[in-house]
Design an enzyme around this catalytic site. Structure first.
Site, short mmCIF file in Angstrom:
data_model
loop_
_atom_site.label_atom_id
_atom_site.label_comp_id
_atom_site.label_asym_id
_atom_site.label_seq_id
_atom_site.Cartn_x
_atom_site.Cartn_y
_atom_site.Cartn_z
N LYS A 108 -3.71 15.45 49.17
CA LYS A 108 -4.66 16.37 48.54
C LYS A 108 -6.06 15.78 48.48
CE LYS A 108 -1.74 19.51 46.01
NZ LYS A 108 -1.45 20.18 44.72
N LYS A 189 3.94 27.89 54.75
CA LYS A 189 4.65 28.41 53.57
C LYS A 189 3.77 29.43 52.84
CE LYS A 189 4.78 26.15 49.63
NZ LYS A 189 4.57 27.21 48.64
N LYS A 192 0.58 30.62 46.53
CA LYS A 192 -0.30 31.42 45.67
C LYS A 192 -1.75 30.98 45.74
CE LYS A 192 1.83 29.19 41.81
NZ LYS A 192 1.41 27.78 41.94
P1 ATP Z 1 0.26 26.16 45.26
O1 ATP Z 1 -0.40 26.83 46.41
O2 ATP Z 1 -0.62 26.03 44.06
O3 ATP Z 1 0.97 24.89 45.61
P2 ATP Z 1 2.80 27.51 45.35
O4 ATP Z 1 2.86 28.99 45.63
O5 ATP Z 1 3.18 26.59 46.45
O6 ATP Z 1 1.37 27.22 44.78
P3 ATP Z 1 4.07 25.97 43.27
O7 ATP Z 1 3.42 26.06 41.92
O8 ATP Z 1 3.77 24.78 44.13
O9 ATP Z 1 3.74 27.30 44.09
O10 ATP Z 1 5.63 26.09 43.09
C1 ATP Z 1 6.26 26.83 42.07
C2 ATP Z 1 7.72 27.05 42.44
O11 ATP Z 1 7.81 28.02 43.50
C3 ATP Z 1 8.40 25.80 42.99
O12 ATP Z 1 9.72 25.76 42.47
C4 ATP Z 1 8.41 26.00 44.48
O13 ATP Z 1 9.49 25.35 45.12
C5 ATP Z 1 8.55 27.51 44.60
N1 ATP Z 1 7.91 28.03 45.82
C6 ATP Z 1 6.58 27.99 46.10
N2 ATP Z 1 6.31 28.59 47.25
C7 ATP Z 1 7.51 29.01 47.75
C8 ATP Z 1 7.89 29.71 48.95
N3 ATP Z 1 6.99 30.09 49.83
N4 ATP Z 1 9.20 29.99 49.14
C9 ATP Z 1 10.13 29.60 48.22
N5 ATP Z 1 9.84 28.95 47.08
C10 ATP Z 1 8.54 28.66 46.84
MG MG Z 2 2.99 24.37 46.12
#
Ligand code: ATP
Ligand code: MG
Length: 321
Positions: A108, A189, A192
């Site tokens: 990061k 992936k 958000k």
């Molecule tokens: P960021 O972009 O801030 O990393 P993110 O969408 O990747 O956000 P996280 O806060 O990192 O979300 O993860 C929250 C939960 O959602 C975790 O348990 C993670 O494994 C799950 N998760 C995140 N993205 C996915 C995805 N695309 N498919 C399945 N599970 C997901």
């Molecule tokens: Mg994430």
């Protein structure tokens, strides 16, 4: 037994968060489990304060709307004083080398102009989150295992240096849930915090917007409707989403469709149907700010109460407070 999981309000909750995490938290959780909105973690990179505040509320509403019991959830910053104190104690039990070695920090920090010190120390804050609540298990994806290992080392080190205070937590691999990929770029992936949201279905998106995003999902020119993740990642992603929403397997759902257009319609309708109750319930929570505030305050009080003795004992043994 207490399992602790969190979601960072770094953006609006998206379909992957729901299918891969939140839906399971609501369905499989045991009574001792805790879930929190990790808003303090969102401060490690550039962010907008008003947006963060509203995303934290929204994320809390989504967790509740998914069916997680109100007495299992809290917002991290409601415990900022307790966590700040414990973080300091743990920072003083952590070496610079240990923190700088974190793979996620290196990744990061690489893309940032100014690297916030908080980006380096946030795994210690995460250790404080875990140790303050006395969590035994922390379900994590691959990217967070190292951070739970750090929490484990810090707990052990503190316990052996100053006295036994902390439960030593374990990282447990979250089972193989659907990994939802970005609809515009299926090699990435769905996230958000992605800047370009064309390929991201947010759980509170209007149904028509969900349909539009899915109808524009990248597929391929190979008109074979089979589940072949390596060769047809966009198609495989759609099949996985449909399978996850309908409780079937991607290979099975592939057999029901003959054209991409027809498949996309089926995926859109399944996603809209899956998200409809969640969306309705979340909007209800958000429409009642006083109700949401009181759930939030009660959650904070419970979490504070749970951590009180651990924090007091840790400060006492560290010779302060
Ligand atoms: P960021 O972009 O801030 O990393 P993110 O969408 O990747 O956000 P996280 O806060 O990192 O979300 O993860 C929250 C939960 O959602 C975790 O348990 C993670 O494994 C799950 N998760 C995140 N993205 C996915 C995805 N695309 N498919 C399945 N599970 C997901
Ligand atoms: Mg994430």
């Amino acid at each position: 037994m207490t399992r602790l999981s969190a979601i960072t309000p770094s953006g609006h909750a998206q379909l992957g968060n729901y299918l891969g995490a939140i839906r399971r938290w609501a369905g499989e959780g045991s009574p001792g489990d805790l879930y929190f909105v990790s808003d303090l973690h969102a401060m490690t990179v550039s962010y907008n304060p008003a947006k963060l505040r509203s995303l934290s509320r929204e994320t809390l509403a989504v967790l509740l709307a998914a069916g997680i019991a109100p007495d299992r959830v809290f917002v991290q910053s409601d415990l900022v004083r307790e966590l700040g104190a414990l973080s300091w104690v743990l920072e003083c039990a952590c070496s610079y080398g240990e923190a700088a070695r974190m793979t996620q920090f290196k990744q990061k920090a690489d893309g940032q102009g100014v690297v916030r010190l908080g980006l380096l120390t946030y795994p210690v804050l995460m250790a404080a989150d875990i140790l303050l609540q006395g969590a035994d298990e922390v379900p994590v994806g691959q990217d967070q295992t190292q951070h739970v290992e750090l929490a484990r080392s810090l707990a052990r080190r503190f316990n052996s240096t100053y006295g036994d205070v902390f439960v030593v937590p374990r990282a447990v691999m979250a089972g193989t849930a659907a990994r939802v990929m970005d609809l515009s770029d299926p090699t990435r992936k769905m996230s958000k915090s992605t800047q370009d949201s064309a390929g991201v279905v947010f759980v509170l998106d209007d149904p028509d917007l969900v349909r539009r995003k899915i109808s524009r999902a990248a597929t391929d020119s190979d008109n074979r409707l089979e589940y072949r993740p390596t060769f047809q990642p966009g198609l495989a992603n759609l099949l996985e989403i449909l399978a996850s929403c309908t409780g079937r397997s991607p290979i099975e759902v592939a057999e029901d469709h003959t054209t991409y257009g027809e498949l996309k319609e089926a995926v859109a309708e399944a996603v809209v149907a899956e998200l409809a109750p969640l969306r309705a319930q979340a909007l209800e929570y958000l429409d009642d700010p006083a109700g949401l505030d009181s759930i939030r305050a009660a959650g904070a009080e419970r979490a504070r109460e749970r951590g009180k003795h651990i924090l007091e004992a840790a400060l006492r043994m560290a010779g302060v407070g």
